[in-house]
Motif scaffolding. Sequence first.
Motif, PDB file in Angstrom:
ATOM      1  N   ALA A 125      -6.893  63.345 135.226  1.00 11.67           N
ATOM      2  CA  ALA A 125      -5.641  62.701 135.634  1.00 11.67           C
ATOM      3  C   ALA A 125      -5.581  61.229 135.254  1.00 11.67           C
ATOM      4  O   ALA A 125      -4.540  60.592 135.420  1.00 11.67           O
ATOM      5  CB  ALA A 125      -5.458  62.851 137.141  1.00 11.67           C
ATOM      6  N   GLY A 126      -6.677  60.679 134.757  1.00 13.37           N
ATOM      7  CA  GLY A 126      -6.717  59.260 134.432  1.00 13.37           C
ATOM      8  C   GLY A 126      -6.926  58.386 135.645  1.00 13.37           C
ATOM      9  O   GLY A 126      -6.809  57.156 135.562  1.00 13.37           O
ATOM     10  N   GLU A 127      -7.249  58.992 136.767  1.00 19.52           N
ATOM     11  CA  GLU A 127      -7.487  58.220 137.988  1.00 19.52           C
ATOM     12  C   GLU A 127      -8.902  57.668 138.037  1.00 19.52           C
ATOM     13  O   GLU A 127      -9.181  56.736 138.793  1.00 19.52           O
ATOM     14  CB  GLU A 127      -7.219  59.103 139.210  1.00 19.52           C
ATOM     15  N   ALA A 128      -9.799  58.252 137.283  1.00 22.34           N
ATOM     16  CA  ALA A 128     -11.160  57.742 137.120  1.00 22.34           C
ATOM     17  C   ALA A 128     -11.438  57.649 135.625  1.00 22.34           C
ATOM     18  O   ALA A 128     -11.066  58.540 134.860  1.00 22.34           O
ATOM     19  CB  ALA A 128     -12.182  58.644 137.802  1.00 22.34           C
ATOM     20  N   ILE A 129     -12.088  56.571 135.216  1.00 20.22           N
ATOM     21  CA  ILE A 129     -12.396  56.339 133.804  1.00 20.22           C
ATOM     22  C   ILE A 129     -13.900  56.482 133.601  1.00 20.22           C
ATOM     23  O   ILE A 129     -14.702  56.027 134.426  1.00 20.22           O
ATOM     24  CB  ILE A 129     -11.918  54.951 133.363  1.00 20.22           C
ATOM     25  N   GLY A 130     -14.269  57.136 132.503  1.00 20.75           N
ATOM     26  CA  GLY A 130     -15.676  57.341 132.204  1.00 20.75           C
ATOM     27  C   GLY A 130     -16.104  56.637 130.929  1.00 20.75           C
ATOM     28  O   GLY A 130     -15.292  56.293 130.071  1.00 20.75           O
ATOM     29  N   CYS A 131     -17.404  56.433 130.792  1.00 20.32           N
ATOM     30  CA  CYS A 131     -17.993  55.929 129.555  1.00 20.32           C
ATOM     31  C   CYS A 131     -19.256  56.720 129.277  1.00 20.32           C
ATOM     32  O   CYS A 131     -19.703  57.526 130.096  1.00 20.32           O
ATOM     33  CB  CYS A 131     -18.250  54.421 129.613  1.00 20.32           C
ATOM     34  N   PHE A 132     -19.844  56.480 128.119  1.00 22.19           N
ATOM     35  CA  PHE A 132     -20.946  57.305 127.620  1.00 22.19           C
ATOM     36  C   PHE A 132     -22.009  56.384 127.068  1.00 22.19           C
ATOM     37  O   PHE A 132     -21.781  55.679 126.076  1.00 22.19           O
ATOM     38  CB  PHE A 132     -20.399  58.237 126.538  1.00 22.19           C
ATOM     39  N   GLY A 133     -23.166  56.357 127.687  1.00 22.64           N
ATOM     40  CA  GLY A 133     -24.210  55.415 127.312  1.00 22.64           C
ATOM     41  C   GLY A 133     -25.346  56.069 126.548  1.00 22.64           C
ATOM     42  O   GLY A 133     -26.245  56.674 127.161  1.00 22.64           O
ATOM     43  N   LEU A 134     -25.315  55.956 125.226  1.00 27.66           N
ATOM     44  CA  LEU A 134     -26.399  56.472 124.393  1.00 27.66           C
ATOM     45  C   LEU A 134     -26.966  55.367 123.501  1.00 27.66           C
ATOM     46  O   LEU A 134     -28.156  55.081 123.530  1.00 27.66           O
ATOM     47  CB  LEU A 134     -25.905  57.643 123.538  1.00 27.66           C
ATOM     48  N   THR A 135     -26.112  54.716 122.693  1.00 24.65           N
ATOM     49  CA  THR A 135     -26.558  53.681 121.756  1.00 24.65           C
ATOM     50  C   THR A 135     -27.169  52.497 122.494  1.00 24.65           C
ATOM     51  O   THR A 135     -26.684  52.072 123.541  1.00 24.65           O
ATOM     52  CB  THR A 135     -25.368  53.199 120.914  1.00 24.65           C
ATOM     53  N   GLU A 136     -28.256  51.974 121.932  1.00 21.90           N
ATOM     54  CA  GLU A 136     -28.930  50.819 122.522  1.00 21.90           C
ATOM     55  C   GLU A 136     -28.931  49.658 121.529  1.00 21.90           C
ATOM     56  O   GLU A 136     -28.643  49.849 120.335  1.00 21.90           O
ATOM     57  CB  GLU A 136     -30.361  51.201 122.911  1.00 21.90           C
ATOM     58  N   PRO A 137     -29.267  48.451 122.000  1.00 17.04           N
ATOM     59  CA  PRO A 137     -29.268  47.301 121.084  1.00 17.04           C
ATOM     60  C   PRO A 137     -30.130  47.505 119.845  1.00 17.04           C
ATOM     61  O   PRO A 137     -29.783  47.042 118.754  1.00 17.04           O
ATOM     62  CB  PRO A 137     -29.797  46.162 121.960  1.00 17.04           C
ATOM     63  N   ASP A 138     -31.252  48.229 119.984  1.00 18.10           N
ATOM     64  CA  ASP A 138     -32.169  48.406 118.861  1.00 18.10           C
ATOM     65  C   ASP A 138     -32.261  49.844 118.369  1.00 18.10           C
ATOM     66  O   ASP A 138     -33.050  50.143 117.466  1.00 18.10           O
ATOM     67  CB  ASP A 138     -33.577  47.923 119.244  1.00 18.10           C
ATOM     68  N   HIS A 139     -31.453  50.738 118.949  1.00 15.73           N
ATOM     69  CA  HIS A 139     -31.575  52.149 118.583  1.00 15.73           C
ATOM     70  C   HIS A 139     -30.188  52.784 118.563  1.00 15.73           C
ATOM     71  O   HIS A 139     -29.575  53.014 119.603  1.00 15.73           O
ATOM     72  CB  HIS A 139     -32.486  52.890 119.569  1.00 15.73           C
ATOM     73  N   GLY A 140     -29.701  53.038 117.331  1.00 20.93           N
ATOM     74  CA  GLY A 140     -28.406  53.676 117.164  1.00 20.93           C
ATOM     75  C   GLY A 140     -28.552  55.038 116.513  1.00 20.93           C
ATOM     76  O   GLY A 140     -28.433  56.076 117.153  1.00 20.93           O
TER      77      GLY A 140
END
Length: 391
Positions: free
Chosen positions: A129-144
């Motif tokens: 519904a767009g009432e909660a927003i998500g993100c996805f944490g995989l990439t790191e400063p030294d590891h893509g």
Amino acid sequence: MAAKIDPLDIVGIDDQLTAEERDIRAAVRKLCDDVVMPDVAEWFERGELPDVRGLAKEFGAMGLLGMHLEGYGCPGMSAVDYGLACLELEAADSGIRSLVSVQGSLAMFAIHRWGSEEQKQQWLPAMAAGEAIGCFGLTEPDHGSDPDSMRTRAKRDGDDWVLDGRKMWITNGSVADVAVVWAQTEEGVRGFVVPTDTPGFSAPQIHHKMSLRASVTSELVLDGVRLPADAVLPEVTGLRGPLSCLNEARYGIVWGAMGAARSCFSAALDYSKEREQFGKPIAGFQLTQQKLADMSLELTKGTLLALHLGRRKDAGTLAPPQVSVGKLNNVREAIDICRTARTILGANGISLEYPVIRHMNNLESVLTYEGTVEMHTLVVGQTLTGHAAFR
């Protein structure tokens, strides 16, 4: 008598779409025209997306968030429906498509595919519904490109998990209510559903970007983030989890890149008919027509490729290397179309009065994220030869 040919669809790809698919595309295009296009150049110039939650709710009301997922408030639409939506969203701006892709194809897909029933019930309806927003944490400063070398760690402490580490270049991070974070554990790579109000979690926004400026991009900082045992995604261990999510997002990019390309081609075509030099429109000169013809050919081929891959995805026969073919080809060709469009517009091509320079800059990020040109080239190479050349 032959039907009139649409210059933006010179071979009649629309004939391969159902009436429902064309209606969905038209509805997303109108939404973008109404709520994105009037302001997106200003957002890009200022380097901000001022009302992310408002946009998320608009997109959620139309069913764009997790639109290809089923249940839990998700509409369960087809892969082609989702691809057409991505095309229209990125024709507006890559940052807008990224907002939707990260929400649906990364964060929501991870919970939908690998989460517990409790996690699904808690998060997916609100995210759809767009009432909660998500993100996805995989990439790191030294590891893509090499996520198996990530340094973020999750350790057991009694019944709890404690997470420490950093993630980088995270779309939606600073505005997210929940983060799906991947970390090394004694068992291998695991995914965790992390409410962003958990003590020790912070998401400072990244500034000074010259690409994806109408998008929220952040670092995730996990400093002793303590989570209950049921925060882990229970259905997957290892890189299969995050890579499956990335494949979903890459599929959307295959379509989205063609939206950015179409926007620039359309702008160049219109401009060439209006701009006069040496007493006639520049559209009447052979070199300009060569540019337009080449742009049209690559736009046509890329869109046909996206549609073909979408039909395969709906049939359950789409393989990850085939998505790599689409991502590698379509983003590379989209950038070339945008750059060629810039030459037709001349100096006006660098002005935000036109969409071209904005799409050019954005696609430099799209070229790299969800797998670099080099990585997708090697995926295709391995598929062709049977030899892995990653190391």
